[in-house]
Design a protein around this motif. Structure first.
Motif, PDB file in Angstrom:
ATOM      1  N   LEU A 296      63.832 -20.545 -29.371  1.00 48.87           N
ATOM      2  CA  LEU A 296      64.099 -20.342 -30.799  1.00 48.87           C
ATOM      3  C   LEU A 296      65.511 -20.799 -31.162  1.00 48.87           C
ATOM      4  CD1 LEU A 296      62.483 -16.817 -31.287  1.00 48.87           C
ATOM      5  CD2 LEU A 296      61.551 -19.013 -32.032  1.00 48.87           C
ATOM      6  N   ARG A 297      66.484 -20.453 -30.313  1.00 44.94           N
ATOM      7  CA  ARG A 297      67.859 -20.888 -30.573  1.00 44.94           C
ATOM      8  C   ARG A 297      67.977 -22.407 -30.501  1.00 44.94           C
ATOM      9  NH1 ARG A 297      69.439 -15.772 -28.048  1.00 44.94           N
ATOM     10  NH2 ARG A 297      69.021 -16.672 -25.996  1.00 44.94           N
ATOM     11  N   ASN A 298      67.265 -23.023 -29.562  1.00 50.03           N
ATOM     12  CA  ASN A 298      67.307 -24.470 -29.435  1.00 50.03           C
ATOM     13  C   ASN A 298      66.733 -25.145 -30.673  1.00 50.03           C
ATOM     14  OD1 ASN A 298      65.639 -27.108 -28.340  1.00 50.03           O
ATOM     15  ND2 ASN A 298      67.632 -26.883 -27.336  1.00 50.03           N
ATOM     16  N   PHE A 299      65.622 -24.618 -31.170  1.00 48.33           N
ATOM     17  CA  PHE A 299      65.036 -25.216 -32.376  1.00 48.33           C
ATOM     18  C   PHE A 299      65.943 -25.012 -33.585  1.00 48.33           C
ATOM     19  CE2 PHE A 299      62.246 -25.090 -36.135  1.00 48.33           C
ATOM     20  CZ  PHE A 299      61.758 -26.386 -36.076  1.00 48.33           C
ATOM     21  N   GLU A 338      59.590 -35.484 -40.294  1.00 52.80           N
ATOM     22  CA  GLU A 338      59.202 -36.265 -39.123  1.00 52.80           C
ATOM     23  C   GLU A 338      60.352 -36.361 -38.123  1.00 52.80           C
ATOM     24  OE1 GLU A 338      57.335 -38.451 -36.296  1.00 52.80           O
ATOM     25  OE2 GLU A 338      56.451 -37.320 -37.971  1.00 52.80           O
ATOM     26  N   ASN A 339      61.573 -36.472 -38.623  1.00 51.85           N
ATOM     27  CA  ASN A 339      62.731 -36.506 -37.730  1.00 51.85           C
ATOM     28  C   ASN A 339      62.869 -35.187 -36.960  1.00 51.85           C
ATOM     29  OD1 ASN A 339      65.320 -37.430 -36.668  1.00 51.85           O
ATOM     30  ND2 ASN A 339      66.249 -36.029 -38.124  1.00 51.85           N
ATOM     31  N   ILE A 340      62.637 -34.062 -37.646  1.00 50.14           N
ATOM     32  CA  ILE A 340      62.683 -32.757 -36.968  1.00 50.14           C
ATOM     33  C   ILE A 340      61.596 -32.674 -35.907  1.00 50.14           C
ATOM     34  CG2 ILE A 340      62.361 -30.271 -37.315  1.00 50.14           C
ATOM     35  CD1 ILE A 340      63.611 -30.634 -40.103  1.00 50.14           C
ATOM     36  N   ARG A 341      60.397 -33.129 -36.269  1.00 50.04           N
ATOM     37  CA  ARG A 341      59.292 -33.089 -35.293  1.00 50.04           C
ATOM     38  C   ARG A 341      59.598 -33.940 -34.064  1.00 50.04           C
ATOM     39  NH1 ARG A 341      55.894 -35.679 -32.858  1.00 50.04           N
ATOM     40  NH2 ARG A 341      56.701 -37.620 -33.760  1.00 50.04           N
ATOM     41  N   ALA A 342      60.142 -35.152 -34.292  1.00 53.93           N
ATOM     42  CA  ALA A 342      60.439 -36.050 -33.179  1.00 53.93           C
ATOM     43  C   ALA A 342      61.544 -35.489 -32.287  1.00 53.93           C
ATOM     44  CB  ALA A 342      60.824 -37.428 -33.720  1.00 53.93           C
ATOM     45  N   GLN A 343      62.592 -34.931 -32.898  1.00 52.28           N
ATOM     46  CA  GLN A 343      63.672 -34.343 -32.101  1.00 52.28           C
ATOM     47  C   GLN A 343      63.172 -33.165 -31.273  1.00 52.28           C
ATOM     48  OE1 GLN A 343      67.736 -33.796 -33.422  1.00 52.28           O
ATOM     49  NE2 GLN A 343      67.225 -34.740 -35.392  1.00 52.28           N
ATOM     50  N   THR A 344      62.280 -32.367 -31.866  1.00 48.58           N
ATOM     51  CA  THR A 344      61.741 -31.221 -31.137  1.00 48.58           C
ATOM     52  C   THR A 344      60.905 -31.680 -29.958  1.00 48.58           C
ATOM     53  OG1 THR A 344      61.662 -29.975 -33.213  1.00 48.58           O
ATOM     54  CG2 THR A 344      60.384 -29.110 -31.368  1.00 48.58           C
ATOM     55  N   GLU A 345      60.064 -32.679 -30.165  1.00 50.77           N
ATOM     56  CA  GLU A 345      59.220 -33.191 -29.086  1.00 50.77           C
ATOM     57  C   GLU A 345      60.064 -33.779 -27.957  1.00 50.77           C
ATOM     58  OE1 GLU A 345      55.258 -36.018 -28.707  1.00 50.77           O
ATOM     59  OE2 GLU A 345      56.840 -36.584 -30.126  1.00 50.77           O
ATOM     60  N   ALA A 346      61.202 -34.398 -28.305  1.00 47.58           N
ATOM     61  CA  ALA A 346      62.055 -35.021 -27.290  1.00 47.58           C
ATOM     62  C   ALA A 346      62.963 -34.024 -26.588  1.00 47.58           C
ATOM     63  CB  ALA A 346      62.902 -36.114 -27.943  1.00 47.58           C
ATOM     64  N   SER A 347      63.098 -32.828 -27.123  1.00 45.54           N
ATOM     65  CA  SER A 347      64.001 -31.850 -26.523  1.00 45.54           C
ATOM     66  C   SER A 347      63.365 -31.206 -25.298  1.00 45.54           C
ATOM     67  CB  SER A 347      64.363 -30.761 -27.537  1.00 45.54           C
ATOM     68  OG  SER A 347      63.226 -29.991 -27.853  1.00 45.54           O
TER      69      SER A 347
END
Length: 399
Positions: A296-299, A338-347
């Motif tokens: 949660l903190r990471n997101f 979409e940028n948030i989704r992509a960053q989350t998937e790459a984290s």
């Protein structure tokens, strides 16, 4: 300690060794870490209270409400005291100055009424609240200046009025002003008092210097009170309005901020992102709730990096998050989502066994209709989020 027979002092190498060991002592390092932390917190507090540039949008609205409420109360007190001040005019001023004093009292009455109305209708408008707070102090100061001008050749008539600068400087402590705001207002009052002392012909005498010193001392006390008041207000407000785990806004604070935004700019283009972390219960079950908190903190950190300074982000509940994009049309909102989704998937995050864990997010996007309140847009964004979950998760759905 071994002493070199050739000299009466410890050997240089031994001294260096002892100093190195001393600097590596855990107790000393703990003390130094604590001191550095205190210095850092003090500098941060000084920055937050010196000016409003570092204040978040939600706190700016809250400070505006505090200012306007105090202006209304102080203005009503001044209005109640005006008849008594008129009596002071009649007792203290010479006959030739009563006419000017009466006119200035009437002007002051009208000005106070307008300031109270300005403060009352300045909801969600910080600049108007700050203006009304400044005017509530400037108006009595302006009356004092009129008195000085009208009795410039009869200094004994100032006896009933020379308390005004001291009263106004002390009143600075009532308002949650920043240090710079109080310094500007207080500096102006000190200059006004210096002009009064100049008229009386005592500015550069011991009496005049003592009066200026006393006013400066009162100003320093008021500024100190502003520092503690505003610092405490910031801390309490953050605790009451921010999620303790992610440091994002909580649900209630987001709703209040959106109400203020809608009141201030009802037709401004805005978009809402409703986000939910995919399979979060599985993360908690497989890796523990402490690791779930890390996710949660990471997101939350991804959200802060992805959003702009004026945008709002909140933890809506559990693993659900909300972002409000200010002055943003549909296309830009979809791109940010979409940028948030992509960053989350790459984290990725390492769990407590050293394993690398990935996670994803589903996002629903809705644009605010002109004048629409938060609840309507949130419902449509939540429906889009449900579609994203139903389709495949780890995707963005908008209308």
């Amino acid at each position: 300690m071994n002493i070199n027979p050739a000299c009466a002092v410890p050997c240089k190498d031994e001294t260096f060794t002892y100093l190195t060991a001393f600097m590596k002592m855990p107790e000393l390092q703990s003390v130094l870490t604590g001191l550095l932390s205190m210095i850092k917190m003090s500098l941060s507090s000084l920055r937050d209270t010196f000016s409003s540039h570092s204040h978040s949008r939600d706190f700016a609205y809250a400070r505006g409400d505090y200012l306007r409420n105090r202006v209304v109360i102080v203005g009503l007190v001044f209005l109640a005291l005006l008849p008594f001040w008129a009596l002071v005019d009649w007792l203290m001023l010479p006959a030739g100055s009563l006419g000017a004093a009466l006119v200035s009292r009437l002007v002051m009455l009208a000005a106070l009424a307008l300031i109270i109305l300005l403060a009352y209708y300045s909801k969600a408008r910080l600049q108007l609240a700050r203006l009304s707070a400044g005017l509530i102090l400037v108006t009595p100061a302006a009356f004092y200046a009129v008195v000085l001008f009208s009795v410039s050749d009869e200094t004994t008539s100032l006896i009933g009025y020379n308390f005004i600068p001291y009263m106004l400087v002390a009143m600075l402590a009532i308002f949650p002003f920043t240090l710079s705001e109080s310094a500007i207002l207080g500096g102006g009052l000190i200059l006004l008092e210096a002009y009064a002392l100049h008229i009386a012909g005592v500015l550069f005498t011991a009496e005049g210097l003592q009066a200026i010193w006393l006013l400066a001392a009162l100003l320093s006390i008021s500024i100190t009170a502003n520092y503690f008041q505003l610092g405490l207000m910031l801390r309490l407000y953050r605790e009451a309005t921010h999620d303790p785990l992610t440091s994002l806004l909580n649900r209630g604070a987001l709703a209040r901020t959106m109400e203020q935004l809608t009141t201030r700019e009802p037709d401004a283009p805005r978009a809402l992102l409703m986000m939910d972390l995919d399979h979060f219960k599985r993360i908690n079950d497989n890796h523990g709730h402490a690791f779930g908190d890390d996710v949660l903190r990471n997101f939350a950190s991804i959200l802060r990096r992805s959003l702009r300074p004026n945008d709002l982000a909140a933890r809506y509940g559990g693993e659900e998050f909300v972002a409000v994009l200010v002055n943003t049309d549909k296309a830009a909102a979809m791109a940010i989502a979409e940028n948030i989704r992509a960053q989350t998937e790459a984290s990725s995050i390492n769990n407590y066994d050293g394993e690398t864990i990935n996670y994803t997010v589903s996002i629903g996007v809705a644009s605010f209709q002109p004048g629409e309140h938060f609840e309507g847009a949130a419902m449509r964004a939540d429906n889009r989020l449900y579609e994203a979950k139903k389709i495949s998760r780890n995707c963005v759905v908008g209308v």
